[in-house]
Structures are given as C-alpha cells and as structure tokens.
Design an enzyme around this catalytic site. Structure first.
Site, PDB file in Angstrom:
ATOM      1  N   MET A 239      28.586  17.294  23.945  1.00 15.93           N
ATOM      2  CA  MET A 239      29.986  17.704  24.018  1.00 15.93           C
ATOM      3  C   MET A 239      30.777  17.021  22.905  1.00 15.93           C
ATOM      4  O   MET A 239      30.249  16.223  22.151  1.00 15.93           O
ATOM      5  CB  MET A 239      30.565  17.343  25.400  1.00 15.93           C
ATOM      6  N   CYS A 240      32.036  17.315  22.867  1.00 20.24           N
ATOM      7  CA  CYS A 240      32.875  16.819  21.777  1.00 20.24           C
ATOM      8  C   CYS A 240      34.199  16.353  22.384  1.00 20.24           C
ATOM      9  O   CYS A 240      34.379  16.380  23.598  1.00 20.24           O
ATOM     10  CB  CYS A 240      33.151  17.931  20.778  1.00 20.24           C
ATOM     11  N   GLU A 241      35.105  15.916  21.544  1.00 18.22           N
ATOM     12  CA  GLU A 241      36.460  15.601  22.015  1.00 18.22           C
ATOM     13  C   GLU A 241      37.487  16.223  21.080  1.00 18.22           C
ATOM     14  O   GLU A 241      37.250  16.359  19.872  1.00 18.22           O
ATOM     15  CB  GLU A 241      36.659  14.082  22.137  1.00 18.22           C
TER      16      GLU A 241
END
Lengths: 276, 276
Positions: B1-3
C-alpha cells in the site's frame, strides 16, 4: 528567444556538465533568464521522466543548483532556458511541455516566435499556459493523432512526419524545436541549431561560457555514442550546423536521419580543438 | 500500500513541514520506500505545476532532501509515497500521475490495489507504466471526457461525478485517491483517509513520527484557511476520518462538499491537543 539542449546516448550518462553550460547562459553569460526546464528520460525504453522546472533564472535557481550536482543518468535529455516573449513568467509557460500520446511521454521545447498561433487547431490537446510554443506543440500532437489513426509502429516515420509539420510552423515565424518520445529525439532548425556526435576515442573538451573542461575519456566507455544538439555549440568540438528547415533525428546516440547536406561548410569553427 | 497527502489553502503557503512528516514515513518510520512524488500547483488558479519525483525512498532521497528545504508556496499540494505492489519501482510508475484535460493539469495519486484493472477502458488516455493506479486514472479521465462532451463549467459537479466513478473502482479492490485540477481537491476514501481544517486562532501542532512541532500562529495570518488530507493523521489536531466510500471536496482551503456524516464518532482522538 530561448535556447535548447538535447542529449541522446546509447547508454545512460550524466549530462550535468553540459547542463551546467546551458544554466550559465540562463541569465548569466546569456540573457535567457525567464525560467528553465529539463527532462531526463529514464529506463532502456525511456518510458519514465524526471523533470525539473523553475521560473527563476537557470544560472541562479536553487533547483538548477541542485540538478547540477546530481548525475541523473539518462539516455535522452531535453532542456530549455527561456527568454519570454509570449506569456508570463510562470510554471505553466515553462518548457519543456509534456503530454502523453499513444502511451509515450512526449516532451517538447521551442525557441522562436510564431504569428497567428491562436489559429492552430489543437483538437483535444489544450494548452495550459499562454505561449505560442505550447499552442504549436498541441497542434503538432493533434496533427499526429488525426493523421495516424492507429499508433504508428515506425517512430522514425512519425518523426519525419512531424518534421514536415514543423516546416509549416516555421512559415508562421521562427520555429527551432526539440521533440522526444523518450527513444527518438527530433531536432528541427528554422534559424539556429547545431549538433555533434561523440564516439571513441574520447578526449578532453573545453566548454564555452567559462564552465571549464571535461575529460570524456575518463567518463565514457569505448562503445559509448553520445550526441548533443543545442542552439549554439557548447564545447570546442566540431559541431555541425543545421540550416533553415533542416532536421536531424537521433536514436540511441546516433543521428540516424538528417535532411541537411552536412558539407564541411556546415561545420563550425567553434573553438580550440578541431580534431576531437 | 501507499500513503497520500493533500493540502488545500486560500493562500499560497509552504507545506514543507507536513511533507517532511510524510517523507519520514517513506522508508523510515513507515514502509513506503518504493519512490515518491509531490506536485505543488502554482498561481491563483493553479494552472502551473512544480513536480518532483524519485524512485529512492522519500526518507532518504536526495531530491526529497532538497524539497524539504524549500518553501515552494502553493495553494494546492498533492503528494504520495509508494509501497509497490503492481509495477516495477520506476519513474513511470511513480505517483502523482499527470495529464492535461480541458486545459487544466490534472494530478492524481492512489493508495490501494485493484483487481481486473486491465479491463478498464481508458480510451485515448494510455498509461505510461504498468500500475493499476495509472490505469484507473486514465479510466477516470476517459469517463470524464466521454460523459462531459463539452468541458463542464461547474468543477464541483465534475468532482462529484468523479466520486461516483471512484465508488465503482472501489468495488474492484481498495481505492483511496486524491485528484486535483489545481483548484479543487477531491479525496475519495475506500478504507483510510482523514482530514483536518485549520482556521484562526492558530496554535502549535505536534507532528507524528518524531518530526517535532510547528507554531502555526507564527506562520499563518488571521484570514488563512488550510485543509490537510492524508492516509492517517500527521499531527495532533482533531482530524476527521472519512468512512468507506465517503468523499470530501476542498476548495481554497475549505471542505465545500463532504459525503460523510461528520459525527463526533468520526473524529480521531489522535494526540495531545484536541482544542486546536
């Protein structure tokens, strides 16, 4: 007017030295103080881009100071320093301009000035800023898209098509241009554009604008091939000057197509070393 | 995932402090080490963009070190740190992704993962890289372009339309997203996205991830309004958590449309000061 710089190579190289020469001409040794931009394509096929732009003069922009310190290895570089004539000094008017077409990232920079540019039909490609340059870029993209209904498999053919359209644009004013899809680099000359190809054996070159020298032999390998194209020669190498409406297409460091008759008369006597 | 991180303000402000928190989470205090990108829109109408990207971790990238030192005043900022799942670690797969549509520069970043993304029809908008994220962006652009035959005069209506399409994308997997045209900022939440609006009187805020504090009263004027939206709260302010398929639209610092019922239960008890 503005100045252009393009680099094409068969291996990812650092262009920071030659970029540093251009940067000097952006407000210090040259008058082109109204912003600048540079794109470093990345990857074997040039699918990705690393782009830096600023509205400060390239000679003293904090971002260009940073860029000059980094290697950013790339096989294809496209840079521009701006001397604004049409459009404010702003990020949206800063070259290179970038658009996606057929899954490639197209970068473009222009030196010159066009009349009646508002009449150029840009189709679905709309300028973000107010320059004649970006309008001409969008028109070129629209010409490509409407002429080639399916993406052309032969990029060389496509670049030659663009050169014919660039010749039309040069009837509207002054149109020196660099255009790239990440693999091919098209240089179109209306008034002022020169290029040089470096192959082994490599020697030292002296830069213009007091930027010093570079020992190419220490940086390049035997098999490396590197071409530079710029508004004016940036080293003492034997640059070849393109003539009006000439174009040159570079691929992996080599000039693979050139409309010019590269007679000795076109070779500039530009510097200290003519035998490099 | 990422932010994700977005900033919307009614005046051009520096976002370097809050970007510095995100940068820490890019490979240091967080696992998102596979590159990063940030776009600072410029000008009153956000027509121009200043974008930086790198494939190195944001916590220790030379380019992010540079960005953290510069103010880059902007009314709209969009940033992303990547934890790659689909697509290589490369510039073409690094967010934010950018396209021109209707003469505006659209930037987009995604956190999540989609199944069957190859089936999304992107029309004339082709991905440059291999990510599900960029395919979804191109699909959204195609939805906008084919639904609104002429450019919509009401960008708020357009953003609400995009939110309905984002809700469809979230049926394919996890789809948290930020999208902007330079004036409006759309935040769509599938699983995790929070926001906070800062207005006078301003106080000090404490950042997460050991980045320290910031005295907002010393930086902002009485009339300034600033909203932050991020994957998770980055300060001890009372952030509001968006719920599944909620969205929020920001304009000049204020949340002007929000699908969420912002009940107290949605407010996070995230830190030291709850009365800022």
């Amino acid at each position: 007017m503005c100045e252009l710089l393009g680099v094409s190579a068969n291996v990812a190289i650092s262009s920071r030295k030659v970029f540093s020469v251009l940067a000097e001409r952006g407000g210090n040794s040259g008058p082109h103080k109204d912003g600048w931009g540079v794109t470093f394509y990345e990857g074997e096929q040039g699918r990705g881009c690393r782009t830096f732009k600023d509205t400060d003069p390239c000679c003293c922009s904090k971002t260009s100071e940073f860029v000059k310190q980094q290697p950013f290895p790339s096989q294809l570089v496209l840079a521009h320093i701006r001397d604004a004539n049409r459009g404010s000094v702003s990020m949206e008017n800063t070259h290179p301009f970038t658009r996606e077409l057929w899954g490639r990232c197209w970068n473009y920079a222009h030196n010159g000035q066009l009349d009646a540019f508002e009449q150029l039909d840009t189709g679905d490609h709309h300028p973000l800023g107010q320059t004649d340059s970006e309008q001409a870029f969008c028109w070129l993209l629209n010409q490509m898209k409407t002429t080639f209904v399916t993406p052309p498999s032969d990029t060389l053919e496509l670049m030659e098509f663009v050169a014919t359209k660039a010749a039309y644009l040069s009837t509207l004013g002054v149109f020196n241009m660099l255009l790239s899809d990440g693999e091919y680099l098209l240089a179109f000359c209306a008034t002022k554009l020169s290029w040089v190809t470096r192959t082994a054996p490599f020697a030292s070159v002296e830069f213009t604008d007091g930027v010093g020298s570079q020992n190419l032999a220490a940086e390049y390998q035997e098999q490396d091939v590197i071409s530079l194209v710029a508004t004016q020669p940036l080293t003492d190498e034997p640059w070849c000057q393109l003539q009006q409406n000439d174009y040159a297409i570079f691929h992996r460091g080599r000039c693979i197509r050139c409309s010019a008759q590269n007679s000795p008369a076109h070779h500039l006597q530009s510097g200290i070393k003519q035998d490099v």
